[in-house]
Scaffold this motif. Structure first.
Motif, PDB file in Angstrom:
ATOM      1  N   VAL A 100      45.488 -59.495   0.303  1.00 44.33           N
ATOM      2  CA  VAL A 100      44.630 -60.188  -0.666  1.00 44.33           C
ATOM      3  C   VAL A 100      43.388 -60.732   0.029  1.00 44.33           C
ATOM      4  CG1 VAL A 100      44.489 -62.098  -2.308  1.00 44.33           C
ATOM      5  CG2 VAL A 100      46.617 -60.802  -2.091  1.00 44.33           C
ATOM      6  N   LYS A 101      43.596 -61.439   1.150  1.00 44.26           N
ATOM      7  CA  LYS A 101      42.479 -62.073   1.855  1.00 44.26           C
ATOM      8  C   LYS A 101      41.488 -61.054   2.409  1.00 44.26           C
ATOM      9  CE  LYS A 101      43.110 -65.764   4.257  1.00 44.26           C
ATOM     10  NZ  LYS A 101      43.531 -66.731   5.291  1.00 44.26           N
ATOM     11  N   SER A 102      41.984 -59.887   2.766  1.00 42.49           N
ATOM     12  CA  SER A 102      41.101 -58.861   3.341  1.00 42.49           C
ATOM     13  C   SER A 102      40.416 -58.011   2.277  1.00 42.49           C
ATOM     14  CB  SER A 102      41.911 -57.939   4.253  1.00 42.49           C
ATOM     15  OG  SER A 102      42.850 -57.198   3.497  1.00 42.49           O
ATOM     16  N   SER A 103      40.758 -58.249   0.996  1.00 41.03           N
ATOM     17  CA  SER A 103      40.242 -57.460  -0.138  1.00 41.03           C
ATOM     18  C   SER A 103      40.800 -56.035  -0.169  1.00 41.03           C
ATOM     19  CB  SER A 103      38.708 -57.400  -0.137  1.00 41.03           C
ATOM     20  OG  SER A 103      38.160 -58.684  -0.314  1.00 41.03           O
ATOM     21  N   ILE A 171      38.933 -61.902  -6.613  1.00 42.73           N
ATOM     22  CA  ILE A 171      39.447 -62.002  -5.241  1.00 42.73           C
ATOM     23  C   ILE A 171      38.413 -61.489  -4.248  1.00 42.73           C
ATOM     24  CG2 ILE A 171      41.185 -61.102  -3.639  1.00 42.73           C
ATOM     25  CD1 ILE A 171      43.146 -61.076  -5.991  1.00 42.73           C
ATOM     26  N   PHE A 172      37.825 -60.344  -4.557  1.00 36.84           N
ATOM     27  CA  PHE A 172      36.831 -59.726  -3.672  1.00 36.84           C
ATOM     28  C   PHE A 172      35.658 -60.676  -3.437  1.00 36.84           C
ATOM     29  CE2 PHE A 172      33.070 -57.054  -2.943  1.00 36.84           C
ATOM     30  CZ  PHE A 172      33.511 -56.250  -1.911  1.00 36.84           C
ATOM     31  N   THR A 173      35.171 -61.293  -4.500  1.00 34.48           N
ATOM     32  CA  THR A 173      34.022 -62.202  -4.395  1.00 34.48           C
ATOM     33  C   THR A 173      34.382 -63.474  -3.655  1.00 34.48           C
ATOM     34  OG1 THR A 173      33.216 -61.334  -6.515  1.00 34.48           O
ATOM     35  CG2 THR A 173      32.225 -63.381  -5.717  1.00 34.48           C
ATOM     36  N   THR A 174      35.511 -64.077  -4.023  1.00 33.90           N
ATOM     37  CA  THR A 174      35.912 -65.358  -3.439  1.00 33.90           C
ATOM     38  C   THR A 174      36.230 -65.229  -1.958  1.00 33.90           C
ATOM     39  OG1 THR A 174      36.837 -65.983  -5.593  1.00 33.90           O
ATOM     40  CG2 THR A 174      37.472 -67.322  -3.700  1.00 33.90           C
ATOM     41  N   SER A 175      36.839 -64.119  -1.567  1.00 32.38           N
ATOM     42  CA  SER A 175      37.196 -63.947  -0.156  1.00 32.38           C
ATOM     43  C   SER A 175      35.967 -63.920   0.741  1.00 32.38           C
ATOM     44  CB  SER A 175      38.001 -62.658   0.030  1.00 32.38           C
ATOM     45  OG  SER A 175      37.228 -61.526  -0.308  1.00 32.38           O
ATOM     46  N   GLN A 176      34.808 -63.618   0.177  1.00 31.53           N
ATOM     47  CA  GLN A 176      33.578 -63.579   0.965  1.00 31.53           C
ATOM     48  C   GLN A 176      32.724 -64.835   0.816  1.00 31.53           C
ATOM     49  OE1 GLN A 176      31.452 -59.723   0.995  1.00 31.53           O
ATOM     50  NE2 GLN A 176      33.115 -58.907  -0.245  1.00 31.53           N
ATOM     51  N   LEU A 177      32.788 -65.470  -0.355  1.00 28.57           N
ATOM     52  CA  LEU A 177      31.933 -66.635  -0.596  1.00 28.57           C
ATOM     53  C   LEU A 177      32.644 -67.964  -0.376  1.00 28.57           C
ATOM     54  CD1 LEU A 177      29.940 -65.596  -3.818  1.00 28.57           C
ATOM     55  CD2 LEU A 177      29.216 -65.478  -1.426  1.00 28.57           C
ATOM     56  N   ALA A 178      33.886 -68.074  -0.842  1.00 31.39           N
ATOM     57  CA  ALA A 178      34.604 -69.352  -0.756  1.00 31.39           C
ATOM     58  C   ALA A 178      36.087 -69.097  -0.516  1.00 31.39           C
ATOM     59  CB  ALA A 178      34.400 -70.168  -2.036  1.00 31.39           C
ATOM     60  N   PRO A 179      36.457 -68.586   0.663  1.00 25.60           N
ATOM     61  CA  PRO A 179      37.858 -68.220   0.907  1.00 25.60           C
ATOM     62  C   PRO A 179      38.839 -69.385   0.768  1.00 25.60           C
ATOM     63  CG  PRO A 179      36.547 -68.149   2.939  1.00 25.60           C
ATOM     64  CD  PRO A 179      35.584 -68.281   1.814  1.00 25.60           C
ATOM     65  N   SER A 245      26.611 -54.740  -1.405  1.00 21.00           N
ATOM     66  CA  SER A 245      27.796 -55.558  -1.139  1.00 21.00           C
ATOM     67  C   SER A 245      28.975 -55.224  -2.043  1.00 21.00           C
ATOM     68  CB  SER A 245      27.452 -57.045  -1.294  1.00 21.00           C
ATOM     69  OG  SER A 245      26.954 -57.301  -2.600  1.00 21.00           O
ATOM     70  N   VAL A 246      28.706 -54.610  -3.195  1.00 22.36           N
ATOM     71  CA  VAL A 246      29.794 -54.310  -4.123  1.00 22.36           C
ATOM     72  C   VAL A 246      30.318 -52.885  -3.951  1.00 22.36           C
ATOM     73  CG1 VAL A 246      28.490 -53.351  -6.096  1.00 22.36           C
ATOM     74  CG2 VAL A 246      30.480 -54.813  -6.513  1.00 22.36           C
ATOM     75  N   THR A 247      29.797 -52.167  -2.953  1.00 22.36           N
ATOM     76  CA  THR A 247      30.188 -50.771  -2.738  1.00 22.36           C
ATOM     77  C   THR A 247      31.689 -50.574  -2.532  1.00 22.36           C
ATOM     78  OG1 THR A 247      28.008 -50.275  -1.810  1.00 22.36           O
ATOM     79  CG2 THR A 247      29.772 -48.718  -1.326  1.00 22.36           C
ATOM     80  N   PRO A 248      32.393 -51.399  -1.728  1.00 23.65           N
ATOM     81  CA  PRO A 248      33.836 -51.158  -1.548  1.00 23.65           C
ATOM     82  C   PRO A 248      34.604 -51.177  -2.862  1.00 23.65           C
ATOM     83  CG  PRO A 248      33.032 -52.708   0.089  1.00 23.65           C
ATOM     84  CD  PRO A 248      31.917 -52.515  -0.891  1.00 23.65           C
ATOM     85  N   LEU A 249      34.298 -52.144  -3.715  1.00 20.05           N
ATOM     86  CA  LEU A 249      35.023 -52.284  -4.976  1.00 20.05           C
ATOM     87  C   LEU A 249      34.652 -51.176  -5.955  1.00 20.05           C
ATOM     88  CD1 LEU A 249      37.061 -54.494  -5.753  1.00 20.05           C
ATOM     89  CD2 LEU A 249      35.229 -55.640  -7.004  1.00 20.05           C
ATOM     90  N   LEU A 250      33.369 -51.023  -6.202  1.00 18.21           N
ATOM     91  CA  LEU A 250      32.922 -50.025  -7.164  1.00 18.21           C
ATOM     92  C   LEU A 250      33.192 -48.612  -6.638  1.00 18.21           C
ATOM     93  CD1 LEU A 250      31.568 -50.042  -9.945  1.00 18.21           C
ATOM     94  CD2 LEU A 250      29.378 -49.685  -8.803  1.00 18.21           C
ATOM     95  N   GLY A 251      33.109 -48.437  -5.311  1.00 19.83           N
ATOM     96  CA  GLY A 251      33.385 -47.135  -4.721  1.00 19.83           C
ATOM     97  C   GLY A 251      34.804 -46.681  -4.984  1.00 19.83           C
ATOM     98  N   MET A 252      35.778 -47.586  -4.842  1.00 18.89           N
ATOM     99  CA  MET A 252      37.164 -47.236  -5.102  1.00 18.89           C
ATOM    100  C   MET A 252      37.405 -46.959  -6.584  1.00 18.89           C
ATOM    101  SD  MET A 252      38.912 -47.083  -2.299  1.00 18.89           S
ATOM    102  CE  MET A 252      37.433 -46.268  -1.699  1.00 18.89           C
ATOM    103  N   LEU A 253      36.722 -47.718  -7.450  1.00 21.74           N
ATOM    104  CA  LEU A 253      36.846 -47.485  -8.890  1.00 21.74           C
ATOM    105  C   LEU A 253      36.370 -46.083  -9.252  1.00 21.74           C
ATOM    106  CD1 LEU A 253      37.331 -48.740 -11.788  1.00 21.74           C
ATOM    107  CD2 LEU A 253      34.882 -49.237 -11.796  1.00 21.74           C
ATOM    108  N   MET A 254      35.211 -45.726  -8.747  1.00 28.11           N
ATOM    109  CA  MET A 254      34.642 -44.424  -9.090  1.00 28.11           C
ATOM    110  C   MET A 254      35.351 -43.274  -8.384  1.00 28.11           C
ATOM    111  SD  MET A 254      32.684 -45.172 -11.409  1.00 28.11           S
ATOM    112  CE  MET A 254      31.771 -46.534 -12.116  1.00 28.11           C
ATOM    113  N   LEU A 255      35.878 -43.509  -7.184  1.00 24.10           N
ATOM    114  CA  LEU A 255      36.670 -42.482  -6.521  1.00 24.10           C
ATOM    115  C   LEU A 255      37.922 -42.171  -7.329  1.00 24.10           C
ATOM    116  CD1 LEU A 255      37.343 -40.609  -4.148  1.00 24.10           C
ATOM    117  CD2 LEU A 255      38.380 -42.576  -2.991  1.00 24.10           C
ATOM    118  N   GLY A 256      38.600 -43.215  -7.780  1.00 17.72           N
ATOM    119  CA  GLY A 256      39.777 -43.012  -8.619  1.00 17.72           C
ATOM    120  C   GLY A 256      39.444 -42.252  -9.888  1.00 17.72           C
ATOM    121  N   ASN A 257      38.302 -42.583 -10.504  1.00 20.10           N
ATOM    122  CA  ASN A 257      37.907 -41.881 -11.722  1.00 20.10           C
ATOM    123  C   ASN A 257      37.568 -40.428 -11.449  1.00 20.10           C
ATOM    124  OD1 ASN A 257      35.355 -41.391 -13.918  1.00 20.10           O
ATOM    125  ND2 ASN A 257      37.248 -42.256 -14.699  1.00 20.10           N
ATOM    126  N   LEU A 258      36.952 -40.164 -10.292  1.00 22.90           N
ATOM    127  CA  LEU A 258      36.645 -38.777  -9.918  1.00 22.90           C
ATOM    128  C   LEU A 258      37.937 -37.986  -9.698  1.00 22.90           C
ATOM    129  CD1 LEU A 258      34.297 -36.836  -9.384  1.00 22.90           C
ATOM    130  CD2 LEU A 258      34.422 -37.477  -6.965  1.00 22.90           C
TER     131      LEU A 258
END
Length: 395
Positions: A100-103, A171-179, A245-258
């Motif tokens: 969770v902490k590592s996203s 989780i992704f946002t908080t782990s980087q801004l306010a863990p 900065s949002v590439t890891p999250l959106l990248g996995m979403l779009m990879l799954g869709n592909l």
């Protein structure tokens, strides 16, 4: 006799009953309430059952299930931590919580969500993008309120993202801004996602008329396979170039869709949709719930975060429904405003709620596919909002 008495006294002193505090009792009762909603009411049990059980586990004292061998997890060359213990000496859920902490878990969840998501309804009705954007109102409203309540900008941004109704993004946002706020924010985000069937309907009913709720929408056009393949690649490329900065999250979403749409990796698509998603949901749900230890959770700051998260979610629903009403007027009654509530990112929960509410006022109504357009647009919208906040307040 004295030996037996001493043994019983020692057993009592080391038992969980002796260590139990009122805070633990309160959180255990909360876990029972969540289990009731999940099992009896069937409110998103896949999320709520592991979260509720995680809360229960964390508040049974003496188990050490969430213990950390050190507060500063700095690894030496021999694999030991700064405190002298090994990472594997931590509690089993604390070790799991590293995902969770590592996203890692949020990104894997998005991989599964992408593989399960059909962007066809969005492509066939592009106006859904506007509904998804309108339903992010709660993020910005909660951010302003949090600032007014004295939270730092990074903390306010992390709290506000709850309004997207997207646990992985929160989780992704908080782990980087306010863990340091990760535990209450993650729990609030996932709890509200699961409780959508309770939170949204009263708002939807209050903001719409019976006539609006009964609107029957026309059938969507068929989307070609080429469109579905190009879409995830094009969206990722465009958004990642603007908000890296949002590439890891959106990248996995779009990879799954592909995986889903390309038609040549069925095994990968099946794994992402089923086995991988189920495993990650179990680990993520239990560990998020296990962060709700009574001693650390029942504090004024945590209560503020939970309340702000609820307000953010409510404002997002309001934004989506009101924009839906605007489109209803512009199109002269061709769009049912209820689908605007599905603009929050909880897929497919919010779309199902819109479907259920629509059928109450018109049994022949079938809003699910129409609601899925704003729903998947909300996934992209919340990720974009997270990227914007990370760009503004990230290091």
């Amino acid at each position: 006799m004295e030996l037996i008495t001493n043994l019983l006294a020692g057993l009592w002193e080391t038992s969980g009953f002796n260590l139990l505090t009122w805070q633990n009792i309160v959180m255990i009762l909360v876990s029972f309430v969540f289990l009731f909603f999940a099992i009896h009411k069937k409110f998103e049990p896949l999320l709520l059952v592991p979260i509720a059980f995680g809360i229960l586990l964390a508040n049974l004292p003496g188990s050490g299930i969430m213990d950390d061998v050190t507060l500063t997890q700095i690894f030496g060359g021999d694999g030991t931590m700064a405190g002298g213990g090994h990472w594997y000496d931590s509690g089993v859920l604390r070790i799991m919580y590293a995902g969770v902490k590592s996203s890692l878990f949020p990104c894997l969840v998005f991989l599964g969500v992408g593989a399960m998501t059909d962007f066809g309804p969005l492509l066939s009705n592009p106006i859904s993008l506007l509904l998804g954007a309108a339903a992010q109102l709660g993020i910005y409203a909660a951010f302003i309120i949090a600032i007014l309540l004295g939270f730092a900008p990074e903390e306010a941004a992390s709290i506000a993202i709850i309004g997207g109704a997207d646990g992985p993004t929160a989780i992704f946002t908080t782990s980087q801004l306010a863990p340091h706020l990760l535990a209450p924010i993650a729990l609030a985000a996932y709890s509200y996602m699961a409780l959508i069937p309770i939170i949204q309907p009263p708002i939807m009913k209050a903001l719409t008329t019976k006539k609006e709720r009964a609107v029957k929408m026309t059938q969507l056009r068929k989307v070609s396979k080429v469109e579905k393949i190009i879409f995830p690649i094009a969206v990722l490329t465009l958004v990642a170039l603007i908000l890296p900065s949002v590439t890891p999250l959106l990248g996995m979403l779009m990879l799954g869709n592909l995986f889903r749409e390309c038609g040549v990796v069925d095994r990968l698509s099946d794994t992402a949709q089923n086995a991988l998603s189920n495993i990650v949901v179990i680990m993520l749900g239990v560990t998020v719930g296990a962060t709700a230890n009574g001693q650390s959770f029942l504090q004024l700051q945590t209560i503020k975060i939970v309340v702000l998260g609820l307000l953010a979610f409510m404002f997002s629903t309001v934004g989506g429904v009101l924009f839906g009403k605007l489109l209803y007027l512009i199109t002269k009654g061709k769009i049912n405003p209820l689908i605007g509530a599905a603009g929050v990112s909880a897929v497919p929960m919010a779309a199902r709620v819109a479907q259920n509410e629509g059928r109450k006022y018109n049994p022949t109504n079938f809003l699910l596919m129409h609601a899925m357009g704003p729903n998947v647009a909300g996934v992209i919208g919340s990720a974009v909002a997270a990227g914007f906040l990370l760009k503004m307040f990230g290091a």
